[in-house]
Write a protein that holds these residues in place. Sequence first.
Motif, PDB file in Angstrom:
ATOM      1  N   PHE A  61      34.174  -2.761 -14.247  1.00  0.00           N
ATOM      2  CA  PHE A  61      33.263  -1.919 -15.020  1.00  0.00           C
ATOM      3  C   PHE A  61      31.795  -2.231 -14.729  1.00  0.00           C
ATOM      4  O   PHE A  61      30.962  -1.326 -14.738  1.00  0.00           O
ATOM      5  CB  PHE A  61      33.569  -1.982 -16.530  1.00  0.00           C
ATOM      6  CG  PHE A  61      33.124  -3.215 -17.226  1.00  0.00           C
ATOM      7  CD1 PHE A  61      31.889  -3.290 -17.825  1.00  0.00           C
ATOM      8  CD2 PHE A  61      33.967  -4.327 -17.288  1.00  0.00           C
ATOM      9  CE1 PHE A  61      31.486  -4.440 -18.488  1.00  0.00           C
ATOM     10  CE2 PHE A  61      33.566  -5.462 -17.942  1.00  0.00           C
ATOM     11  CZ  PHE A  61      32.331  -5.533 -18.531  1.00  0.00           C
ATOM     12  N   GLU A  62      31.466  -3.482 -14.463  1.00  0.00           N
ATOM     13  CA  GLU A  62      30.078  -3.814 -14.145  1.00  0.00           C
ATOM     14  C   GLU A  62      29.697  -3.292 -12.771  1.00  0.00           C
ATOM     15  O   GLU A  62      28.599  -2.775 -12.570  1.00  0.00           O
ATOM     16  CB  GLU A  62      29.871  -5.326 -14.226  1.00  0.00           C
ATOM     17  CG  GLU A  62      30.001  -5.878 -15.641  1.00  0.00           C
ATOM     18  CD  GLU A  62      30.079  -7.385 -15.669  1.00  0.00           C
ATOM     19  OE1 GLU A  62      30.715  -7.971 -14.772  1.00  0.00           O
ATOM     20  OE2 GLU A  62      29.507  -7.976 -16.599  1.00  0.00           O
ATOM     21  N   GLU A  63      30.629  -3.407 -11.827  1.00  0.00           N
ATOM     22  CA  GLU A  63      30.394  -2.927 -10.460  1.00  0.00           C
ATOM     23  C   GLU A  63      30.220  -1.408 -10.450  1.00  0.00           C
ATOM     24  O   GLU A  63      29.363  -0.878  -9.737  1.00  0.00           O
ATOM     25  CB  GLU A  63      31.583  -3.327  -9.590  1.00  0.00           C
ATOM     26  CG  GLU A  63      31.535  -2.876  -8.174  1.00  0.00           C
ATOM     27  CD  GLU A  63      32.809  -3.261  -7.441  1.00  0.00           C
ATOM     28  OE1 GLU A  63      33.142  -2.530  -6.492  1.00  0.00           O
ATOM     29  OE2 GLU A  63      33.463  -4.254  -7.800  1.00  0.00           O
ATOM     30  N   ALA A  64      31.019  -0.699 -11.211  1.00  0.00           N
ATOM     31  CA  ALA A  64      30.948   0.764 -11.250  1.00  0.00           C
ATOM     32  C   ALA A  64      29.637   1.242 -11.859  1.00  0.00           C
ATOM     33  O   ALA A  64      29.134   2.308 -11.507  1.00  0.00           O
ATOM     34  CB  ALA A  64      32.125   1.315 -12.058  1.00  0.00           C
ATOM     35  N   GLN A  65      29.066   0.459 -12.737  1.00  0.00           N
ATOM     36  CA  GLN A  65      27.838   0.836 -13.419  1.00  0.00           C
ATOM     37  C   GLN A  65      26.629   0.792 -12.485  1.00  0.00           C
ATOM     38  O   GLN A  65      25.694   1.574 -12.654  1.00  0.00           O
ATOM     39  CB  GLN A  65      27.614  -0.116 -14.599  1.00  0.00           C
ATOM     40  CG  GLN A  65      26.505   0.251 -15.525  1.00  0.00           C
ATOM     41  CD  GLN A  65      26.420  -0.729 -16.684  1.00  0.00           C
ATOM     42  OE1 GLN A  65      26.896  -1.855 -16.599  1.00  0.00           O
ATOM     43  NE2 GLN A  65      25.812  -0.296 -17.766  1.00  0.00           N
ATOM     44  N   GLU A  66      26.672  -0.076 -11.486  1.00  0.00           N
ATOM     45  CA  GLU A  66      25.505  -0.314 -10.638  1.00  0.00           C
ATOM     46  C   GLU A  66      25.012   0.929  -9.901  1.00  0.00           C
ATOM     47  O   GLU A  66      23.828   1.203  -9.885  1.00  0.00           O
ATOM     48  CB  GLU A  66      25.808  -1.428  -9.633  1.00  0.00           C
ATOM     49  CG  GLU A  66      25.932  -2.783 -10.272  1.00  0.00           C
ATOM     50  CD  GLU A  66      26.403  -3.849  -9.297  1.00  0.00           C
ATOM     51  OE1 GLU A  66      26.569  -3.542  -8.100  1.00  0.00           O
ATOM     52  OE2 GLU A  66      26.608  -4.984  -9.746  1.00  0.00           O
ATOM     53  N   GLY A  67      25.909   1.698  -9.289  1.00  0.00           N
ATOM     54  CA  GLY A  67      25.442   2.827  -8.501  1.00  0.00           C
ATOM     55  C   GLY A  67      25.620   4.175  -9.157  1.00  0.00           C
ATOM     56  O   GLY A  67      25.307   5.201  -8.565  1.00  0.00           O
ATOM     57  N   ALA A  68      26.128   4.187 -10.369  1.00  0.00           N
ATOM     58  CA  ALA A  68      26.421   5.456 -11.040  1.00  0.00           C
ATOM     59  C   ALA A  68      25.140   6.115 -11.519  1.00  0.00           C
ATOM     60  O   ALA A  68      24.296   5.491 -12.144  1.00  0.00           O
ATOM     61  CB  ALA A  68      27.366   5.221 -12.213  1.00  0.00           C
ATOM     62  N   GLY A  69      25.008   7.407 -11.220  1.00  0.00           N
ATOM     63  CA  GLY A  69      23.822   8.135 -11.644  1.00  0.00           C
ATOM     64  C   GLY A  69      23.910   8.614 -13.083  1.00  0.00           C
ATOM     65  O   GLY A  69      22.923   8.623 -13.799  1.00  0.00           O
ATOM     66  N   ASP A  70      25.080   9.020 -13.513  1.00  0.00           N
ATOM     67  CA  ASP A  70      25.253   9.507 -14.886  1.00  0.00           C
ATOM     68  C   ASP A  70      26.598   9.023 -15.425  1.00  0.00           C
ATOM     69  O   ASP A  70      27.353   8.347 -14.745  1.00  0.00           O
ATOM     70  CB  ASP A  70      25.138  11.033 -14.941  1.00  0.00           C
ATOM     71  CG  ASP A  70      26.137  11.721 -14.027  1.00  0.00           C
ATOM     72  OD1 ASP A  70      27.032  11.051 -13.480  1.00  0.00           O
ATOM     73  OD2 ASP A  70      26.019  12.948 -13.859  1.00  0.00           O
ATOM     74  N   TYR A  71      26.872   9.396 -16.665  1.00  0.00           N
ATOM     75  CA  TYR A  71      28.095   8.930 -17.318  1.00  0.00           C
ATOM     76  C   TYR A  71      29.359   9.443 -16.640  1.00  0.00           C
ATOM     77  O   TYR A  71      30.357   8.740 -16.538  1.00  0.00           O
ATOM     78  CB  TYR A  71      28.111   9.329 -18.798  1.00  0.00           C
ATOM     79  CG  TYR A  71      27.113   8.560 -19.632  1.00  0.00           C
ATOM     80  CD1 TYR A  71      27.255   7.189 -19.801  1.00  0.00           C
ATOM     81  CD2 TYR A  71      26.050   9.195 -20.240  1.00  0.00           C
ATOM     82  CE1 TYR A  71      26.342   6.467 -20.560  1.00  0.00           C
ATOM     83  CE2 TYR A  71      25.130   8.490 -21.002  1.00  0.00           C
ATOM     84  CZ  TYR A  71      25.284   7.115 -21.153  1.00  0.00           C
ATOM     85  OH  TYR A  71      24.390   6.414 -21.894  1.00  0.00           O
ATOM     86  N   GLU A  72      29.298  10.690 -16.170  1.00  0.00           N
ATOM     87  CA  GLU A  72      30.484  11.257 -15.536  1.00  0.00           C
ATOM     88  C   GLU A  72      30.835  10.517 -14.256  1.00  0.00           C
ATOM     89  O   GLU A  72      31.999  10.248 -13.983  1.00  0.00           O
ATOM     90  CB  GLU A  72      30.281  12.744 -15.255  1.00  0.00           C
ATOM     91  CG  GLU A  72      30.352  13.571 -16.516  1.00  0.00           C
ATOM     92  CD  GLU A  72      29.340  14.696 -16.506  1.00  0.00           C
ATOM     93  OE1 GLU A  72      28.492  14.753 -15.599  1.00  0.00           O
ATOM     94  OE2 GLU A  72      29.408  15.514 -17.440  1.00  0.00           O
TER      95      GLU A  72
END
Length: 122
Positions: free
Chosen positions: A25-36
Motif C-alpha cells: 500500500f505504501e509503494e502504490a501510493q508513491e506514484g498514484a495521481g489520484d484515488y482511482e
Amino acid sequence: MKAKIHEEIKEYCKLLKLSGIGEHFEEAQEGAGDYEEYLHRLLSYELETAEKRSVDRRIRCARFPYRKYLEDLEVDCLPQGMRKRLPELMGLDFIRRGQNLILTVIPHFLRSRNTSLAVELT
C-alpha cells in the motif's frame, strides 16, 4: 500519526487476509495521481498475490513428492513418441482447444515427468 495509521492498515489487511495490499500500500501510493489510480494499483497487487497463493495451494494440495519443471526434463530419456508430442504439451495448446490429457505412469520412469507437466499446468 501517519506511522500509527500505517500500522493499523497493515493490521487490518492481516485480519482481512489482504496480504497483497498490506505489503504494497505504501509503494502504490508513491506514484498514484489520484484515488482511482491508487485503488487500481492496490487491487492489482492483491490480485497478483491471490493468484500466486492459489497456484501454490494447488501444487501443495496435489502432494507431489517434489517439484520438477518441464525445463528440467531430460528429453533424451523419453520414448520417441513422447519426444514428438512434447512441444505441443509444453505449449499447453490442448487447454485452449478444450482437449483432455490423460497421463499414465510407468513405475519409476514417468512419475517425475508427469509431475513436471502437472506443475506447469498450474
